[in-house]
Design a protein around this motif. Sequence first.
Motif, PDB file in Angstrom:
ATOM      1  N   GLU A   1       0.825  -1.208   0.000  1.00  0.00           N
ATOM      2  CA  GLU A   1       0.000   0.000   0.000  1.00  0.00           C
ATOM      3  C   GLU A   1       0.861   1.260   0.000  1.00  0.00           C
ATOM      4  O   GLU A   1       0.556   2.227  -0.693  1.00  0.00           O
ATOM      5  CB  GLU A   1      -0.943  -0.006   1.220  1.00  0.00           C
ATOM      6  CG  GLU A   1      -2.059  -1.032   1.084  1.00  0.00           C
ATOM      7  CD  GLU A   1      -2.831  -1.235   2.385  1.00  0.00           C
ATOM      8  OE1 GLU A   1      -4.035  -1.525   2.303  1.00  0.00           O
ATOM      9  OE2 GLU A   1      -2.238  -1.125   3.485  1.00  0.00           O
TER      10      GLU A   1
ATOM     11  N   GLU B   1       1.012   4.067  -3.065  1.00  0.00           N
ATOM     12  CA  GLU B   1       0.749   5.489  -2.843  1.00  0.00           C
ATOM     13  C   GLU B   1       1.947   6.344  -3.243  1.00  0.00           C
ATOM     14  O   GLU B   1       1.792   7.404  -3.851  1.00  0.00           O
ATOM     15  CB  GLU B   1       0.380   5.741  -1.378  1.00  0.00           C
ATOM     16  CG  GLU B   1       0.217   7.202  -1.016  1.00  0.00           C
ATOM     17  CD  GLU B   1      -0.897   7.915  -1.774  1.00  0.00           C
ATOM     18  OE1 GLU B   1      -1.696   7.236  -2.461  1.00  0.00           O
ATOM     19  OE2 GLU B   1      -0.952   9.159  -1.703  1.00  0.00           O
TER      20      GLU B   1
ATOM     21  N   THR C   1      -4.514  10.220 -11.223  1.00  0.00           N
ATOM     22  CA  THR C   1      -3.753   9.554 -10.169  1.00  0.00           C
ATOM     23  C   THR C   1      -4.676   9.038  -9.068  1.00  0.00           C
ATOM     24  O   THR C   1      -4.220   8.570  -8.036  1.00  0.00           O
ATOM     25  CB  THR C   1      -2.704  10.498  -9.531  1.00  0.00           C
ATOM     26  OG1 THR C   1      -3.348  11.710  -9.149  1.00  0.00           O
ATOM     27  CG2 THR C   1      -1.575  10.797 -10.490  1.00  0.00           C
ATOM     28  N   GLN C   2      -5.960   9.126  -9.287  1.00  0.00           N
ATOM     29  CA  GLN C   2      -6.873   8.604  -8.276  1.00  0.00           C
ATOM     30  C   GLN C   2      -7.082   7.099  -8.426  1.00  0.00           C
ATOM     31  O   GLN C   2      -7.402   6.407  -7.492  1.00  0.00           O
ATOM     32  CB  GLN C   2      -8.230   9.330  -8.358  1.00  0.00           C
ATOM     33  CG  GLN C   2      -8.120  10.814  -8.054  1.00  0.00           C
ATOM     34  CD  GLN C   2      -7.480  11.073  -6.705  1.00  0.00           C
ATOM     35  OE1 GLN C   2      -7.828  10.485  -5.703  1.00  0.00           O
ATOM     36  NE2 GLN C   2      -6.477  11.963  -6.675  1.00  0.00           N
ATOM     37  N   SER C   3      -6.889   6.585  -9.654  1.00  0.00           N
ATOM     38  CA  SER C   3      -6.968   5.138  -9.854  1.00  0.00           C
ATOM     39  C   SER C   3      -5.733   4.707 -10.629  1.00  0.00           C
ATOM     40  O   SER C   3      -4.959   5.530 -11.083  1.00  0.00           O
ATOM     41  CB  SER C   3      -8.230   4.783 -10.623  1.00  0.00           C
ATOM     42  OG  SER C   3      -8.171   5.363 -11.910  1.00  0.00           O
TER      43      SER C   3
ATOM     44  N   HIS D   1      -5.016  16.878  -2.986  1.00  0.00           N
ATOM     45  CA  HIS D   1      -5.578  15.592  -3.403  1.00  0.00           C
ATOM     46  C   HIS D   1      -4.573  14.482  -3.194  1.00  0.00           C
ATOM     47  O   HIS D   1      -3.742  14.213  -4.054  1.00  0.00           O
ATOM     48  CB  HIS D   1      -6.018  15.661  -4.856  1.00  0.00           C
ATOM     49  CG  HIS D   1      -7.025  16.745  -5.109  1.00  0.00           C
ATOM     50  ND1 HIS D   1      -6.664  18.050  -5.376  1.00  0.00           N
ATOM     51  CD2 HIS D   1      -8.384  16.737  -5.081  1.00  0.00           C
ATOM     52  CE1 HIS D   1      -7.753  18.791  -5.530  1.00  0.00           C
ATOM     53  NE2 HIS D   1      -8.812  18.023  -5.356  1.00  0.00           N
TER      54      HIS D   1
ATOM     55  N   ARG E   1      -4.221  10.428  -1.167  1.00  0.00           N
ATOM     56  CA  ARG E   1      -5.033   9.337  -0.659  1.00  0.00           C
ATOM     57  C   ARG E   1      -4.702   9.016   0.797  1.00  0.00           C
ATOM     58  O   ARG E   1      -5.498   8.456   1.535  1.00  0.00           O
ATOM     59  CB  ARG E   1      -4.879   8.113  -1.579  1.00  0.00           C
ATOM     60  CG  ARG E   1      -5.502   8.367  -2.952  1.00  0.00           C
ATOM     61  CD  ARG E   1      -4.578   7.962  -4.082  1.00  0.00           C
ATOM     62  NE  ARG E   1      -3.303   8.633  -4.020  1.00  0.00           N
ATOM     63  CZ  ARG E   1      -3.002   9.766  -4.708  1.00  0.00           C
ATOM     64  NH1 ARG E   1      -3.867  10.296  -5.532  1.00  0.00           N
ATOM     65  NH2 ARG E   1      -1.819  10.328  -4.568  1.00  0.00           N
ATOM     66  N   SER E   2      -3.503   9.425   1.208  1.00  0.00           N
ATOM     67  CA  SER E   2      -3.122   9.300   2.622  1.00  0.00           C
ATOM     68  C   SER E   2      -2.421  10.580   3.044  1.00  0.00           C
ATOM     69  O   SER E   2      -1.350  10.910   2.534  1.00  0.00           O
ATOM     70  CB  SER E   2      -2.187   8.101   2.831  1.00  0.00           C
ATOM     71  OG  SER E   2      -1.484   8.241   4.067  1.00  0.00           O
ATOM     72  N   GLN E   3      -3.028  11.295   3.956  1.00  0.00           N
ATOM     73  CA  GLN E   3      -2.420  12.554   4.397  1.00  0.00           C
ATOM     74  C   GLN E   3      -1.137  12.291   5.177  1.00  0.00           C
ATOM     75  O   GLN E   3      -0.193  13.077   5.127  1.00  0.00           O
ATOM     76  CB  GLN E   3      -3.440  13.330   5.234  1.00  0.00           C
ATOM     77  CG  GLN E   3      -4.639  13.748   4.376  1.00  0.00           C
ATOM     78  CD  GLN E   3      -5.918  13.943   5.168  1.00  0.00           C
ATOM     79  OE1 GLN E   3      -5.884  14.143   6.379  1.00  0.00           O
ATOM     80  NE2 GLN E   3      -7.048  13.866   4.492  1.00  0.00           N
TER      81      GLN E   3
END
Lengths: 213, 213
Positions: free
Chosen positions: A189, A193, A208-210, B157, B159-161
């Motif tokens: 993960e 990311e 870059t969201q998927s 934007h 996905r993990s801050q």
Amino acid sequence: MELGGNLADAPQDAPRLSRRAAQVRDAALTLWARNSYRGTTMKDLAEAVGLRVPSLYNHIGSKEELLEEIMFSTMNELLEKYDAATTGTSDPAVRLRLGTEAHVLFQSAHQREAFIGNREIVSLPPASRQRLVQLRDDYEDRFRQTIEDGAARGIFHVRSQQLATYAVLGMCNSVAAWFDPGGPLSVEEVAREYGLLSLQLAGYRGETQSRPR
Amino acid sequence: MELGGNLADAPQDAPRLSRRAAQVRDAALTLWARNSYRGTTMKDLAEAVGLRVPSLYNHIGSKEELLEEIMFSTMNELLEKYDAATTGTSDPAVRLRLGTEAHVLFQSAHQREAFIGNREIVSLPPASRQRLVQLRDDYEDRFRQTIEDGAARGIFHVRSQQLATYAVLGMCNSVAAWFDPGGPLSVEEVAREYGLLSLQLAGYRGETQSRPR
DNA sequence: CCTACCGATCGGTAGG
DNA sequence: CCTACCGATCGGTAGG
């Protein structure tokens, strides 16, 4: 004495080691990552594997040799992992993403090695230090060329390709310093990311969201 | 060996030091950055300032005390610079950019201090090590809060801050490792570019080709 | 600011 | 794999 089992667990890239030698190496990784190479004595290392200091020298040439072996096998494995992950792809965005993923995967899966590799270059004797810096520069070149390629094609948007290269590598290398295997995110993960963060950092404007594979 | 001029050059945040004490501190910064704290002996340090080892102790309490003084004054100055640069601005994009600029400016203008600060936490005695880690965590929180704020407002934007925070800080901290004052880019140019890279990394979609202040 | 000196510890070896 | 041991060097002190 058990037969096998440990052989299967031994890292494949390092020269094949006896059970004891592998134990010594493993303890050195843990102690050096925690207390640094120079902050760890051979006595500390001996105690960690339940031996007296002189017995260590049945398994290693010297403290310095063990450091060199660890540093070079780590760097070589990183180069292999990177090349394996990126060969066959020419799209700079895909290459940057896959390269970042391979790098971060390595940093978090071989955290002690990566952490030591990042910090102990200064502890190597000058000759091998120079060789290692050369390997590291070769490694950096891979990222730099990808970023230059992407910038030339108008896929990436940075004002300095050199700084973007340093930024990506700095971002990736720091993973070994904070990654917690018991934390909320798995190695995969985190790698995933970071692959996306690399694209964003490089000014990639695709999705870059998927997964854009 | 240079004579004088040192008083005017002395950092203002550190306790006022005699000329000799400032010389010793400065030599320690150079040697420790190059060869690490544990890889540098008091003899090395004495030779660098043209003294014998015992004379060093007229100017410092001990090797360890000097390390502590350097590490804490560096961290405190970084915190001050960050706060001075960001107070009064609430827009997360501006805060992230100004904070990054302040951080990178500090890393490249106080390269030896920053490099030592990044690497020698492990060389501190446990008690002060813990205090320094606390300060570093406080510092990280500033970036984390900014990123969380920006994400909540839909400006950033990621996905993990948490990962974005580590990524920004890792990217910024590495500057001290490669910055070359004789290179093509000035401290200010590097800081400015990193400010923009931080915004891109955070998935900011506003303009990053020119200054968005 | 120096000479003289110290206890502790370092990585490593001899020899069995 | 151990006990016994070593030369070198470490950070630091005494005393002037």
